[in-house]
Scaffold this active site. Sequence first.
Site, short mmCIF file in Angstrom:
data_model
loop_
_atom_site.label_atom_id
_atom_site.label_comp_id
_atom_site.label_asym_id
_atom_site.label_seq_id
_atom_site.Cartn_x
_atom_site.Cartn_y
_atom_site.Cartn_z
N GLN A 50 0.83 -1.21 0.00
CA GLN A 50 0.00 0.00 0.00
C GLN A 50 0.86 1.25 0.00
OE1 GLN A 50 -3.08 0.43 -0.52
NE2 GLN A 50 -4.21 -1.41 0.09
N ASP B 239 -1.30 -14.69 -4.73
CA ASP B 239 -0.97 -13.50 -5.51
C ASP B 239 -0.38 -13.91 -6.85
OD1 ASP B 239 -0.78 -10.35 -4.76
OD2 ASP B 239 0.73 -10.87 -6.26
N ASP C 142 -8.31 -8.04 -1.77
CA ASP C 142 -7.84 -6.69 -2.07
C ASP C 142 -7.28 -6.70 -3.49
OD1 ASP C 142 -6.95 -4.10 -2.03
OD2 ASP C 142 -5.35 -4.42 -0.56
N CYS D 40 -9.77 0.01 -4.25
CA CYS D 40 -9.43 1.42 -4.46
C CYS D 40 -10.29 2.04 -5.54
CB CYS D 40 -7.95 1.57 -4.82
SG CYS D 40 -7.49 0.72 -6.34
#
EC number: 2.1.1.35
Length: 618
Positions: A437, A487, A536, A564
């Site tokens: 982040q 990921d 996320d 976001c």
Amino acid sequence: MFGSRSQSGSQVVMADVMTADSSNLNQETDLQPGSLQEEKQPKEEPGAESNKEGEEGEDCSNSDIYRYIKDDLFTSEIFKVQIQNLPRYIGFNDLKKFLSKHGLNPHKIKLMGRQSFAFVTFKNQEDRDKAMKLVHGVHWKGKVLSVRLAKPKADPLLRKRKQDGEAADGGQPAPKRPAEGRDGGEDEPLGVQLANVVTPLWQVPYPEQLQRKEQEVEAVLHTLTREIGNSNKAMLPWLFVQKEKNKGVCCPLEPIKPSPVQTEYRNKCEFVISAGADGEDKTVGFRLGKYKGGSCAVVSPSDTIHVPEGAKRVVLAFQNYIRSTPYAVYSPETYEGHWRQLTVRTSRTNQIMAVVFFHPQKLDEDETASLKESLRSYFTDGEGKDSGVTSLHFVRMGQRTSAGSEDLPCELVAGEPWIHEELLGLSFRISPHSFFQTNTLAAEVLYSSVGEWAELDQDTTLLDVCCGTGTIGISLAKRVRKVIGIDLCQEAVNDAKVNAEVNGLTNVEYHCGKAEDVFPSILNAVVSPNVTAIVDPPRAGLHSRVILAIRRAEHLKRLVYVTCNAKAAMNNFIDLCRAPSNRVHGAPFRPVRAMAVDLFPQTTHCETVLLFQRVDYG
């Protein structure tokens, strides 16, 4: 001392220079999320979103604005067709499967849903002609398809210059709309112009910034409320009650959480290298506009308030260095030149990483090696030593790569391969391509809230999807039985494994791969009385196969979704809540809490957190 510890070919494909501009850090990429109705679409090539130039009949063979298609460089724009009269409500994945069924392998697809047509490009003329032959006149879902050639999109920079020239001949060009917080435009100082682009709320009081962002999230909830009612009629009674309790939306919206710091908060900045707007050559900074808007001018970040001083020092030192070399900046207009981008990552441990992106063009290995040695010497023993760089990397750009590609190999030139950051009392290793982040202090606020909402206990198996360097899962690992992270970036997964070990955790495991490929099998293998997922994802949202897997896994009861770009993730939200069907198996979820966390002060963006709970029909 450099390296001491105080504790991202010759030419780039046209599509990259038009769509991969990451220099303006406040501007999010407007991609559509993966969805059961609209699959995540690939990065657009020029001409993907509109064929207006072709429809107006511009002469591709003579116009400079189509010069790029004549260069010795692959672009699928020269093998493009337009498929018309498509059925209503089909998605990207539907069209892709339809073309595959007919033995076609498109390079790119851009679906224009409301207009019922799509642009499809191919890798060669044979495939394009085959598509025209096989698809034209085919009946599909009650529609008869038609296919015609589509002309390529004009080079936006050259098109803008042509338009400006025509406007100058015939009169003044149309005035530009002033940006937020300013009255004038091009007559303002360059620092002010740049601030209006990269930090458009810089003159807005912070409490008002927070209020605006909270209102944006509230608008997202109003949209989600309406869409849930449309896609799941069984939820209407519950939805009616929630709207009465929560001011017309589907769940409570908690007060926005501010960032603990409003300036110098970005721990990662991507700086473009180009000609300066002030006329200075080889300038490192941010663009005043995007290439597709007809602008390549770059302004130094020295006056920007969201970039830390450490990053500014590195930019200045690096700019001085490249100005001393004979190598030119890379031009997205001509595909010539070398210097492309500088990425700088800083940390609270006083470590700084610099990643230099360079196009070798026709330089031989000896010349490139000499340049890297010169770069190393400059930052270890020369004038750049005082900039504080502890990790220096060099990236060779290829013909079809953009600076944002995660698979570009980084060559370590000097110092350590990574930097370290501290977050919530834990230590994290960060590699050049790993996600972390961008606002560390605000990330602590975000992760603390996520942990509270997840309602974890020692029986919980926590699924950390799109885990990056493992920050969320590692920060919560001691509160659960097991953490499983996923990921796409191998560097990030490697960092996450090291980070778990460094922080003394043994109940954490990580997997590398696309979430849509890895997640379903992992989820099916989990045997736990309490399964919770925290996702996320990138701005475009989760792939539809991940959503389908979540829906099928009835033992997964709670999901915390962090985004976001809540508008881009809307289809994910809807698909989590839609009624079961032949394709969507498993009880739906419904939103029960929502909140905004401001990770991007001075800009229009923030993180949105939604808590979804599985509907219990028992």
